[in-house]
Design a protein around this motif. Structure first.
Motif, PDB file in Angstrom:
ATOM      1  N   THR A 104       0.881  -1.159   0.392  1.00 21.33           N
ATOM      2  CA  THR A 104      -0.009   0.486  -0.110  1.00 21.33           C
ATOM      3  C   THR A 104       0.942   1.298  -0.032  1.00 21.33           C
ATOM      4  O   THR A 104       2.203   1.287   0.121  1.00 21.33           O
ATOM      5  N   GLU A 106       1.016   3.512   1.960  1.00 21.34           N
ATOM      6  CA  GLU A 106       1.526   3.878   3.424  1.00 21.34           C
ATOM      7  C   GLU A 106       2.614   3.129   3.685  1.00 21.34           C
ATOM      8  O   GLU A 106       3.958   3.714   4.097  1.00 21.34           O
ATOM      9  N   ARG A 109       5.320   4.702   1.893  1.00 16.58           N
ATOM     10  CA  ARG A 109       5.833   5.636   2.433  1.00 16.58           C
ATOM     11  C   ARG A 109       6.887   5.267   3.430  1.00 16.58           C
ATOM     12  O   ARG A 109       7.743   5.512   4.355  1.00 16.58           O
ATOM     13  N   VAL A 110       6.713   4.010   4.619  1.00 18.88           N
ATOM     14  CA  VAL A 110       6.892   3.638   5.730  1.00 18.88           C
ATOM     15  C   VAL A 110       8.538   3.113   5.493  1.00 18.88           C
ATOM     16  O   VAL A 110       9.365   3.517   6.068  1.00 18.88           O
ATOM     17  N   GLN A 155       8.141  13.994   0.448  1.00 17.75           N
ATOM     18  CA  GLN A 155       7.821  12.433   1.412  1.00 17.75           C
ATOM     19  C   GLN A 155       8.651  12.144   2.204  1.00 17.75           C
ATOM     20  O   GLN A 155       9.152  11.044   2.873  1.00 17.75           O
ATOM     21  N   TYR A 185      -9.934   8.684   6.816  1.00 20.24           N
ATOM     22  CA  TYR A 185      -8.270   8.378   7.253  1.00 20.24           C
ATOM     23  C   TYR A 185      -7.935   9.205   8.886  1.00 20.24           C
ATOM     24  O   TYR A 185      -8.412  10.676   8.644  1.00 20.24           O
ATOM     25  N   ALA A 188      -1.731   9.888  11.104  1.00 20.77           N
ATOM     26  CA  ALA A 188      -0.365   8.904  11.554  1.00 20.77           C
ATOM     27  C   ALA A 188       0.655   9.569  11.882  1.00 20.77           C
ATOM     28  O   ALA A 188       1.648   9.635  12.625  1.00 20.77           O
ATOM     29  N   ASP A 189       1.023  10.684  10.881  1.00 15.89           N
ATOM     30  CA  ASP A 189       2.080  12.164  11.656  1.00 15.89           C
ATOM     31  C   ASP A 189       1.457  13.313  11.621  1.00 15.89           C
ATOM     32  O   ASP A 189       0.233  13.456  11.559  1.00 15.89           O
ATOM     33  N   GLU A 192       0.801  15.379   8.194  1.00 18.33           N
ATOM     34  CA  GLU A 192      -1.007  14.108   7.510  1.00 18.33           C
ATOM     35  C   GLU A 192      -2.205  15.545   7.959  1.00 18.33           C
ATOM     36  O   GLU A 192      -1.407  15.261   9.224  1.00 18.33           O
ATOM     37  N   TRP A 211       0.558  10.307  -2.405  1.00 16.86           N
ATOM     38  CA  TRP A 211      -0.049  11.066  -1.716  1.00 16.86           C
ATOM     39  C   TRP A 211       0.370  12.750  -2.040  1.00 16.86           C
ATOM     40  O   TRP A 211       0.699  13.386  -3.239  1.00 16.86           O
ATOM     41  N   PRO A 226      -4.045  10.305   2.543  1.00 14.01           N
ATOM     42  CA  PRO A 226      -2.888   9.443   0.402  1.00 14.01           C
ATOM     43  C   PRO A 226      -3.914   9.393  -0.554  1.00 14.01           C
ATOM     44  O   PRO A 226      -5.574  10.210  -0.477  1.00 14.01           O
ATOM     45  N   TYR A 229      -7.338   7.665  -1.266  1.00  8.83           N
ATOM     46  CA  TYR A 229      -8.375   7.135  -0.561  1.00  8.83           C
ATOM     47  C   TYR A 229      -9.542   9.082  -0.687  1.00  8.83           C
ATOM     48  O   TYR A 229     -10.454   8.993  -0.363  1.00  8.83           O
TER      49      TYR A 229
END
Length: 233
Positions: A104, A106, A109-110, A155, A185, A188-189, A192, A211, A226, A229
Motif C-alpha cells: 500500500t 502507507e 512511505r514507511v 515525502q 482516514y 498517522a504523523d 498528515e 500522496w 493518501p 482515499y
C-alpha cells in the motif's frame, strides 16, 4: 469321530456341542472359570482360550520398567532422533510460511523513511571510522549531515505542522484542485491531515503517485493525505 469336551473330557455329541475359543464344550460345561455361571456365545469373554463372565474377566495390568542404564540410553537416543527429525522438518519448511503483505502507499512511505534513517546512521558510522574513533560529532555537525543526506522527495516529513483553523471561518479557496474523500482516514504523523468519508479536500497538490497535499473544507486543517482515499470532483 466326536471330540472331547475341554471341561469334563467326555465325548461331545453334535446336539450339545459348543465350538468356541478353538475348543469344544458341552453346553452345560461352557461356564465361567471363576463363578461357574453358564455362558453362551453372546455374553462370554475369552482370555487365554478360557471363558469368563464380564464380572470375572481378568483385568489387564501394566508392568513397570526400571530405569536401567540400557533403558536410559534408549530414551536419550529417542530424544536425539526426535530433535534431528524436527530440525530436518524445520529446514524443509523454512521460508514457506511467509505472509503476503499488500504494498500500500502507507507501507511504501514507511519503507522509504526506514531507508533514509539507515542511510543517515551509515554515514554517521562512516564519519566515526574516518576520524579514527575521535569524539562524537557535535549537534550542529550531525544536523548538517542529516540535511546533506535528506532526499529531495517531498515525502520526507519536512512539512511544518499547520495551525488549526476555525471551522466557522475556513480560508477561501485559491483555485486549486478539489477532491472528495471516499474513505475515512486518521492522520498517522504530524504532517498528515485526518478526514471523514464525504469530506471535500481543497487546494490539492500532487506530491507523488501515493500522496497529495490539501486542506479539508470541513475542519480547515491541511496536510498530507493518501491519494487512493480521495477522488476528483
Amino acid at each position: 469321530m466326536n471330540p472331547l469336551c475341554s471341561r469334563c473330557d467326555k465325548i461331545v455329541y453334535p446336539t450339545e456341542k459348543v465350538n468356541c475359543l478353538d475348543k469344544f464344550w458341552h453346553k452345560g460345561c461352557f461356564t465361567c472359570e471363576v463363578c461357574k455361571m453358564a455362558l453362551n456365545m453372546k455374553n462370554y469373554k475369552g482370555f487365554e482360550k478360557k471363558p469368563y463372565c464380564s464380572q470375572h474377566y481378568p483385568k489387564t495390568s501394566f508392568t513397570s520398567v526400571a530405569d536401567t542404564p540400557e533403558n536410559l540410553r534408549l530414551m536419550q537416543q529417542s530424544k536425539v532422533q526426535s530433535q534431528v527429525l524436527y530440525k530436518e522438518d524445520f529446514e524443509k519448511n523454512k521460508g514457506k510460511g511467509f505472509s503476503v503483505v499488500a504494498d500500500t502507499p502507507e507501507l511504501q512511505r514507511v519503507k522509504k523513511t526506514q531507508d533514509q534513517i539507515s542511510n543517515i546512521k551509515y554515514h554517521e558510522e562512516f564519519e566515526k571510522s574516518r576520524m579514527g574513533g575521535e569524539a562524537l560529532p557535535t549537534e550542529s555537525n550531525a544536523n548538517k549531515v542529516c540535511a546533506a543526506y535528506q532526499p529531495s522527495s517531498p515525502q520526507s516529513y519536512n512539512y511544518e505542522p499547520q495551525p488549526a483553523r476555525s471551522a466557522a471561518a475556513p480560508p477561501p479557496p485559491t483555485g486549486g484542485k478539489r477532491y472528495r474523500a471516499i474513505y475515512d482516514y486518521v492522520a498517522a504523523d504530524e504532517d498528515e491531515v485526518s478526514f471523514a468519508d464525504g469530506d471535500v479536500i481543497l487546494d490539492v497538490q500532487q506530491i507523488d503517485e501515493g500522496w497529495m497535499f490539501g486542506r479539508v473544507e470541513r475542519t480547515g486543517l491541511q496536510g498530507m493525505l493518501p491519494a487512493n482515499y480521495v477522488e476528483p470532483i
